[in-house]
Design a protein around this motif. Structure first.
Motif, PDB file in Angstrom:
ATOM      1  N   LEU A  99     -10.312  -8.186  13.970  1.00 49.76           N
ATOM      2  CA  LEU A  99      -9.124  -8.225  14.814  1.00 49.76           C
ATOM      3  C   LEU A  99      -9.293  -9.286  15.898  1.00 49.76           C
ATOM      4  N   GLN A 100      -8.251 -10.079  16.072  1.00 52.43           N
ATOM      5  CA  GLN A 100      -8.275 -11.163  17.040  1.00 52.43           C
ATOM      6  C   GLN A 100      -7.430 -10.787  18.250  1.00 52.43           C
ATOM      7  N   PRO A 101      -7.768 -11.316  19.423  1.00 52.30           N
ATOM      8  CA  PRO A 101      -7.054 -10.915  20.649  1.00 52.30           C
ATOM      9  C   PRO A 101      -5.582 -11.311  20.656  1.00 52.30           C
ATOM     10  N   GLU A 102      -5.196 -12.305  19.845  1.00 53.17           N
ATOM     11  CA  GLU A 102      -3.793 -12.737  19.810  1.00 53.17           C
ATOM     12  C   GLU A 102      -2.900 -11.744  19.068  1.00 53.17           C
ATOM     13  N   LEU A 103      -3.481 -10.863  18.274  1.00 56.62           N
ATOM     14  CA  LEU A 103      -2.710  -9.926  17.446  1.00 56.62           C
ATOM     15  C   LEU A 103      -2.037  -8.868  18.314  1.00 56.62           C
ATOM     16  N   THR A 104      -0.724  -8.695  18.139  1.00 57.05           N
ATOM     17  CA  THR A 104       0.007  -7.669  18.896  1.00 57.05           C
ATOM     18  C   THR A 104       0.333  -6.446  18.045  1.00 57.05           C
ATOM     19  N   HIS A 105       0.432  -6.629  16.715  1.00 58.95           N
ATOM     20  CA  HIS A 105       0.765  -5.526  15.823  1.00 58.95           C
ATOM     21  C   HIS A 105      -0.127  -5.593  14.586  1.00 58.95           C
ATOM     22  N   LEU A 106      -0.803  -4.501  14.300  1.00 59.32           N
ATOM     23  CA  LEU A 106      -1.583  -4.363  13.076  1.00 59.32           C
ATOM     24  C   LEU A 106      -0.782  -3.502  12.111  1.00 59.32           C
ATOM     25  N   SER A 107      -0.474  -4.046  10.929  1.00 56.95           N
ATOM     26  CA  SER A 107       0.395  -3.332   9.988  1.00 56.95           C
ATOM     27  C   SER A 107      -0.357  -3.064   8.687  1.00 56.95           C
ATOM     28  N   TYR A 108      -0.675  -1.799   8.466  1.00 59.64           N
ATOM     29  CA  TYR A 108      -1.476  -1.421   7.300  1.00 59.64           C
ATOM     30  C   TYR A 108      -0.634  -1.477   6.025  1.00 59.64           C
ATOM     31  N   PHE A 109      -1.164  -2.158   5.021  1.00 56.65           N
ATOM     32  CA  PHE A 109      -0.493  -2.349   3.744  1.00 56.65           C
ATOM     33  C   PHE A 109      -1.329  -1.680   2.640  1.00 56.65           C
ATOM     34  N   SER A 110      -0.862  -0.605   1.978  1.00 56.99           N
ATOM     35  CA  SER A 110       0.407   0.045   2.193  1.00 56.99           C
ATOM     36  C   SER A 110       0.352   1.416   1.541  1.00 56.99           C
ATOM     37  N   LEU A 111       1.377   2.207   1.786  1.00 57.75           N
ATOM     38  CA  LEU A 111       1.641   3.421   1.008  1.00 57.75           C
ATOM     39  C   LEU A 111       2.800   3.132   0.065  1.00 57.75           C
ATOM     40  N   THR A 112       2.707   3.665  -1.161  1.00 60.37           N
ATOM     41  CA  THR A 112       3.709   3.366  -2.188  1.00 60.37           C
ATOM     42  C   THR A 112       4.690   4.523  -2.327  1.00 60.37           C
ATOM     43  N   ILE A 113       5.983   4.167  -2.378  1.00 66.53           N
ATOM     44  CA  ILE A 113       7.045   5.167  -2.511  1.00 66.53           C
ATOM     45  C   ILE A 113       7.314   5.424  -3.994  1.00 66.53           C
ATOM     46  N   ALA A 114       7.295   6.680  -4.388  1.00 64.64           N
ATOM     47  CA  ALA A 114       7.644   7.059  -5.764  1.00 64.64           C
ATOM     48  C   ALA A 114       9.166   7.119  -5.909  1.00 64.64           C
ATOM     49  N   GLY A 115       9.641   7.200  -7.128  1.00 58.31           N
ATOM     50  CA  GLY A 115      11.075   7.236  -7.383  1.00 58.31           C
ATOM     51  C   GLY A 115      11.771   8.432  -6.758  1.00 58.31           C
ATOM     52  N   ASP A 116      11.039   9.527  -6.565  1.00 62.84           N
ATOM     53  CA  ASP A 116      11.643  10.726  -5.975  1.00 62.84           C
ATOM     54  C   ASP A 116      11.492  10.769  -4.459  1.00 62.84           C
ATOM     55  N   GLY A 117      10.917   9.720  -3.871  1.00 63.08           N
ATOM     56  CA  GLY A 117      10.773   9.665  -2.425  1.00 63.08           C
ATOM     57  C   GLY A 117       9.447  10.186  -1.909  1.00 63.08           C
ATOM     58  N   SER A 118       8.616  10.704  -2.788  1.00 64.58           N
ATOM     59  CA  SER A 118       7.292  11.142  -2.357  1.00 64.58           C
ATOM     60  C   SER A 118       6.382   9.929  -2.186  1.00 64.58           C
ATOM     61  N   ARG A 122      -2.046   9.549  -6.026  1.00 68.32           N
ATOM     62  CA  ARG A 122      -3.011   9.418  -7.118  1.00 68.32           C
ATOM     63  C   ARG A 122      -2.466   8.485  -8.191  1.00 68.32           C
ATOM     64  N   GLU A 123      -3.395   7.749  -8.815  1.00 69.43           N
ATOM     65  CA  GLU A 123      -3.090   6.939  -9.984  1.00 69.43           C
ATOM     66  C   GLU A 123      -4.035   7.371 -11.090  1.00 69.43           C
ATOM     67  N   ASN A 124      -3.463   7.917 -12.143  1.00 70.73           N
ATOM     68  CA  ASN A 124      -4.275   8.492 -13.227  1.00 70.73           C
ATOM     69  C   ASN A 124      -5.227   9.526 -12.634  1.00 70.73           C
ATOM     70  N   ASP A 125      -6.531   9.311 -12.742  1.00 74.78           N
ATOM     71  CA  ASP A 125      -7.486  10.317 -12.254  1.00 74.78           C
ATOM     72  C   ASP A 125      -8.100   9.934 -10.909  1.00 74.78           C
ATOM     73  N   TYR A 126      -7.523   8.901 -10.261  1.00 74.11           N
ATOM     74  CA  TYR A 126      -8.110   8.416  -9.026  1.00 74.11           C
ATOM     75  C   TYR A 126      -7.080   8.432  -7.894  1.00 74.11           C
ATOM     76  N   GLN A 127      -7.600   8.478  -6.672  1.00 75.89           N
ATOM     77  CA  GLN A 127      -6.703   8.360  -5.535  1.00 75.89           C
ATOM     78  C   GLN A 127      -6.103   6.956  -5.487  1.00 75.89           C
ATOM     79  N   GLU A 128      -4.828   6.890  -5.192  1.00 78.83           N
ATOM     80  CA  GLU A 128      -4.167   5.596  -5.051  1.00 78.83           C
ATOM     81  C   GLU A 128      -4.863   4.842  -3.912  1.00 78.83           C
ATOM     82  N   PRO A 129      -5.254   3.558  -4.125  1.00 78.81           N
ATOM     83  CA  PRO A 129      -6.111   2.876  -3.143  1.00 78.81           C
ATOM     84  C   PRO A 129      -5.495   2.727  -1.757  1.00 78.81           C
ATOM     85  N   GLY A 130      -4.179   2.490  -1.679  1.00 84.06           N
ATOM     86  CA  GLY A 130      -3.562   2.385  -0.370  1.00 84.06           C
ATOM     87  C   GLY A 130      -3.652   3.688   0.396  1.00 84.06           C
TER      88      GLY A 130
END
Length: 424
Positions: A99-118, A122-130
């Motif tokens: 992190l650099q001192p010039e940064l004003t906003h840190l935006s974590y990328f990302s959580l993925t939206i499913a078609g039903d809004g959840s 998880r992806e297959n047998d693993y936790q979704e990496p985001g």
């Protein structure tokens, strides 16, 4: 001697009319001086008029290393203090980022939206990496550091699958499902803002545009009602300025605190010709479009203080048929080029026969080199190209910049030093 001098000054010459030669020498000298002064005044007046006309026209190239761009007709624009320096942190760069001192906003990328809004966990047998990395000790350390430095910590919600996008946007119950899930995340993590990054492939439809506007409006109302100061922003393609696709720009501008114009990927890994990732100019003649063309449209519909110009801290490289600026690329050879990768190639300059180039049209650097008897071209960003982009932000008095992506600059302060000088 006086007689000779009088005869000399009053003698006829082939270069002067007889009437002038009959004047005393001092009168003729005064006349000559007057004629010279009139000529100088006339030339100065013509030059002043020309400069005035040219000053009213946009200038499409830098006039010095500290230039500003003549983008609008006004000679000067006020500069708002405290511009935003918004940095996207992709989960795969968590360990590399500093992190650099010039940064004003840190935006974590990302959580993925499913078609039903959840939120997909998880992806297959693993936790979704985001989702998995959001729970990491590293994210806790980074978010704590940002908050201690009075910065913001935001969360990006993504959706890139066309089927899921259509299912989600068309269903108000899915909107509510996501909002309910978000409440749990905001309570569990130090989140000060939500960023919506919904990117379909292909063209959008009027219905999807309306549905996205409805969702963003609903989310805006919920955040304002439930929380004191959770900001809302949305990411849009630069090309959305003249082709709405899925984004109704004027309607969305009323609902968000910031609109991130993703002014990069004008050339991609799959491009058939090498070219700049984020060209400021040159779109009329050399490639499909440029940043300048799109921003002229955005500021018609979005208050300038709400626009964050997306700037790349990365580049793309390809195997090419020559070292030319727009050389043809070989299929499936494109790859992302981090700043550290470019530096490692430059460190092997003699071995790889590296040549450094500059595109005056795009205001972008690129290098070419030879490895294993094959030619490669990489377009990337350096302090000069980023400096011009930040001049551009200041000239338009935009809200700030959004960097994709933190971590690609490695340990180098080259780009951040420019941000420190240019963004106040």
């Amino acid at each position: 001697m006086n007689v000779l001098r009088k005869a000399f000054y009053n003698r006829p010459t082939s270069r002067s009319p007889q009437k002038t030669s009959s004047l005393p020498w001092y009168e003729r000298s005064k006349l000559i001086i007057k004629l010279i002064l009139l000529g100088v005044i006339g030339f100065s007046s013509a030059l002043a008029v020309s400069l005035w006309v040219l000053w009213e026209e946009p200038i499409r190239s830098p006039i010095s290393s500290l230039t500003v761009f003549r983008f609008l007709q006004e000679s000067r624009l006020p500069t708002r203090p405290n511009k935003v320096v918004y940095g996207f942190l992709p989960y795969w760069n968590m360990c590399e980022v500093q992190l650099q001192p010039e940064l004003t906003h840190l935006s974590y990328f990302s959580l993925t939206i499913a078609g039903d809004g959840s939120i997909i966990t998880r992806e297959n047998d693993y936790q979704e990496p985001g989702y998995n990395n959001l729970q990491s000790e590293r994210f806790f350390e980074l978010s704590t550091e940002m908050l201690e430095n009075q910065g913001g910590v935001e969360l990006v919600l993504t959706q890139f699958n066309n089927t899921d996008i259509a299912s989600f946007l068309r269903n108000p119950q899915a909107h509510q499902q996501l909002i309910d899930s978000l409440d749990g995340v905001i309570l569990a993590y130090p989140i000060t803002g939500i960023n919506i990054d919904i990117e379909p492939s292909g063209s959008g439809s009027a219905r999807l545009r309306d549905d996205l506007t409805t969702f963003v409006t609903t989310l805006r109302t919920h955040l304002d009602t439930r929380y004191d100061s959770v900001q809302l922003s949305i990411d849009v393609y630069a090309s959305a300025s003249n082709n709405q696709q899925i984004w109704d720009i004027p309607a969305l501008a009323q609902q968000v605190d910031y609109m991130v114009v993703m002014a990069y990927d004008f050339h991609r890994r799959t491009s058939t010709q090498a070219g700049p990732v984020a060209p400021l100019f040159g779109g009329n003649d050399l490639w499909d479009s440029d940043i300048n063309q799109h921003l002229q449209e955005f500021i018609k519909f979005v208050p300038s203080e709400k626009i964050l110009l997306g700037v790349p801290f990365y580049g793309y490289g390809w195997q090419t048929t020559s070292r030319d600026a727009q050389s043809h690329t070989f299929p499936n050879t494109g790859s992302t080029a981090s700043i550290s990768r470019v530096e490692s190639i430059r460190d092997r300059s003699e071995e790889l026969q590296v040549q450094e180039h500059w595109s005056e049209e795009a205001l972008s650097p690129y290098i070419s080199y030879i490895e294993d008897d094959e030619i490669y071209v990489i377009y990337y960003e350096n302090s000069r190209s980023i400096s011009y982009k930040l001049d551009y932000v200041n000239q338009l008095d935009l809200g700030g910049v959004a960097i994709w992506a933190l971590g690609y600059e490695g340990d180098s302060r080259e780009l951040w030093d420019v941000v420190a000088r240019k963004i106040q």
